[in-house]
Motif scaffolding. Structure first.
Motif, PDB file in Angstrom:
ATOM      1  N   LEU A 194       0.854  -1.175   0.000  1.00  0.00           N
ATOM      2  CA  LEU A 194       0.000   0.000   0.000  1.00  0.00           C
ATOM      3  C   LEU A 194       0.893   1.229   0.000  1.00  0.00           C
ATOM      4  CD1 LEU A 194      -2.897   1.000   0.022  1.00  0.00           C
ATOM      5  CD2 LEU A 194      -2.786   1.036   2.508  1.00  0.00           C
ATOM      6  N   LEU A 195       0.839   1.983  -1.088  1.00  0.00           N
ATOM      7  CA  LEU A 195       1.722   3.125  -1.264  1.00  0.00           C
ATOM      8  C   LEU A 195       0.969   4.229  -1.983  1.00  0.00           C
ATOM      9  CD1 LEU A 195       4.645   4.301  -1.202  1.00  0.00           C
ATOM     10  CD2 LEU A 195       4.944   3.260  -3.442  1.00  0.00           C
TER      11      LEU A 195
ATOM     12  N   GLU B 232      -0.741   8.764  -7.983  1.00  0.00           N
ATOM     13  CA  GLU B 232      -0.425   7.354  -8.220  1.00  0.00           C
ATOM     14  C   GLU B 232      -0.403   6.597  -6.904  1.00  0.00           C
ATOM     15  OE1 GLU B 232       3.286   7.097 -10.322  1.00  0.00           O
ATOM     16  OE2 GLU B 232       2.320   7.476 -12.240  1.00  0.00           O
ATOM     17  N   PHE B 233      -0.803   5.321  -6.968  1.00  0.00           N
ATOM     18  CA  PHE B 233      -0.776   4.473  -5.786  1.00  0.00           C
ATOM     19  C   PHE B 233      -0.654   3.014  -6.199  1.00  0.00           C
ATOM     20  CE2 PHE B 233      -5.169   5.181  -6.961  1.00  0.00           C
ATOM     21  CZ  PHE B 233      -5.775   3.941  -6.853  1.00  0.00           C
TER      22      PHE B 233
ATOM     23  N   ALA C 252     -13.851  15.845  -3.687  1.00  0.00           N
ATOM     24  CA  ALA C 252     -13.824  14.979  -4.871  1.00  0.00           C
ATOM     25  C   ALA C 252     -13.626  13.527  -4.469  1.00  0.00           C
ATOM     26  CB  ALA C 252     -12.708  15.400  -5.816  1.00  0.00           C
ATOM     27  N   THR C 253     -14.261  12.631  -5.216  1.00  0.00           N
ATOM     28  CA  THR C 253     -14.010  11.195  -5.101  1.00  0.00           C
ATOM     29  C   THR C 253     -13.345  10.769  -6.404  1.00  0.00           C
ATOM     30  OG1 THR C 253     -15.915  10.837  -3.664  1.00  0.00           O
ATOM     31  CG2 THR C 253     -15.048   8.919  -4.814  1.00  0.00           C
ATOM     32  N   LEU C 254     -12.099  10.339  -6.313  1.00  0.00           N
ATOM     33  CA  LEU C 254     -11.333   9.975  -7.504  1.00  0.00           C
ATOM     34  C   LEU C 254     -11.432   8.492  -7.826  1.00  0.00           C
ATOM     35  CD1 LEU C 254      -8.169  12.128  -6.783  1.00  0.00           C
ATOM     36  CD2 LEU C 254     -10.231  12.769  -8.029  1.00  0.00           C
ATOM     37  N   ALA C 255     -11.672   7.667  -6.820  1.00  0.00           N
ATOM     38  CA  ALA C 255     -11.835   6.221  -7.038  1.00  0.00           C
ATOM     39  C   ALA C 255     -12.684   5.650  -5.923  1.00  0.00           C
ATOM     40  CB  ALA C 255     -10.479   5.526  -7.089  1.00  0.00           C
ATOM     41  N   ASN C 256     -13.639   4.818  -6.303  1.00  0.00           N
ATOM     42  CA  ASN C 256     -14.476   4.092  -5.355  1.00  0.00           C
ATOM     43  C   ASN C 256     -14.864   2.801  -6.066  1.00  0.00           C
ATOM     44  OD1 ASN C 256     -16.140   3.214  -3.346  1.00  0.00           O
ATOM     45  ND2 ASN C 256     -17.675   4.807  -3.598  1.00  0.00           N
TER      46      ASN C 256
ATOM     47  N   ARG D 202      -3.449   5.054 -11.319  1.00  0.00           N
ATOM     48  CA  ARG D 202      -3.402   6.507 -11.474  1.00  0.00           C
ATOM     49  C   ARG D 202      -4.811   7.082 -11.395  1.00  0.00           C
ATOM     50  NH1 ARG D 202       0.585   5.275 -15.453  1.00  0.00           N
ATOM     51  NH2 ARG D 202       2.577   6.127 -14.799  1.00  0.00           N
ATOM     52  N   ALA D 203      -4.894   8.276 -10.839  1.00  0.00           N
ATOM     53  CA  ALA D 203      -6.145   9.031 -10.810  1.00  0.00           C
ATOM     54  C   ALA D 203      -5.804  10.486 -11.095  1.00  0.00           C
ATOM     55  CB  ALA D 203      -6.818   8.894  -9.455  1.00  0.00           C
ATOM     56  N   LEU D 204      -6.688  11.152 -11.796  1.00  0.00           N
ATOM     57  CA  LEU D 204      -6.492  12.561 -12.142  1.00  0.00           C
ATOM     58  C   LEU D 204      -7.414  13.413 -11.277  1.00  0.00           C
ATOM     59  CD1 LEU D 204      -5.054  14.498 -14.117  1.00  0.00           C
ATOM     60  CD2 LEU D 204      -7.082  14.330 -15.552  1.00  0.00           C
ATOM     61  N   PHE D 205      -6.825  14.384 -10.596  1.00  0.00           N
ATOM     62  CA  PHE D 205      -7.586  15.316  -9.763  1.00  0.00           C
ATOM     63  C   PHE D 205      -7.697  16.630 -10.517  1.00  0.00           C
ATOM     64  CE2 PHE D 205      -7.334  18.386  -6.000  1.00  0.00           C
ATOM     65  CZ  PHE D 205      -8.712  18.472  -5.899  1.00  0.00           C
TER      66      PHE D 205
END
Length: 117
Positions: A32-33, A49-50, A71-75, A85-88
């Motif tokens: 988990l990073l 990134e994670f 904001a919710t970037l991933a669920n 990766r997620a874009l904010f």
């Protein structure tokens, strides 16, 4: 995946090959990073990134200084062993400090991010 083997040549000219060894390239660590968002400070978008220790449900949210969710970037379900990766997009938000929070199973990580307009 790549496979390779080594050829050993002796002084008398004789040679031998080792057994083939396989290597996987481009895999992410299974831990988990949450990496530092970039660019930071940003305007108007930043990439987050994670990586995950195992396949499972991820919750990635952004909060303002008052602790309000902005904001919710991933669920969703995500896979381990790859860089996620997620874009904010902060286009609609005011300049200031925000917090990115990654939750996986019973653990969570957070990072600060600065929006400068």
């Amino acid at each position: 995946r790549y496979a390779y083997r080594i050829k050993q040549i002796d002084h008398d000219g004789s040679f031998a090959y080792t057994a083939a060894v396989e290597v996987e390239v481009g895999l992410a660590p299974r831990e988990l990073l949450l990496s530092e968002p970039y660019p930071n400070p940003f305007n108007p978008t930043a990439t987050i990134e994670f990586t995950l220790p195992e396949n499972g449900h991820v919750l990635l949210k952004v909060y303002d200084l008052a602790g309000r969710e902005v904001a919710t970037l991933a669920n969703e379900e995500r896979k381990a062993g790859v860089y996620q990766r997620a874009l904010f997009d902060g286009f609609q938000l005011a300049s200031g400090l925000y917090f990115v929070r990654l939750q996986f199973a019973d653990k969570h990580l957070s990072k600060k991010i600065m929006l400068v307009k």
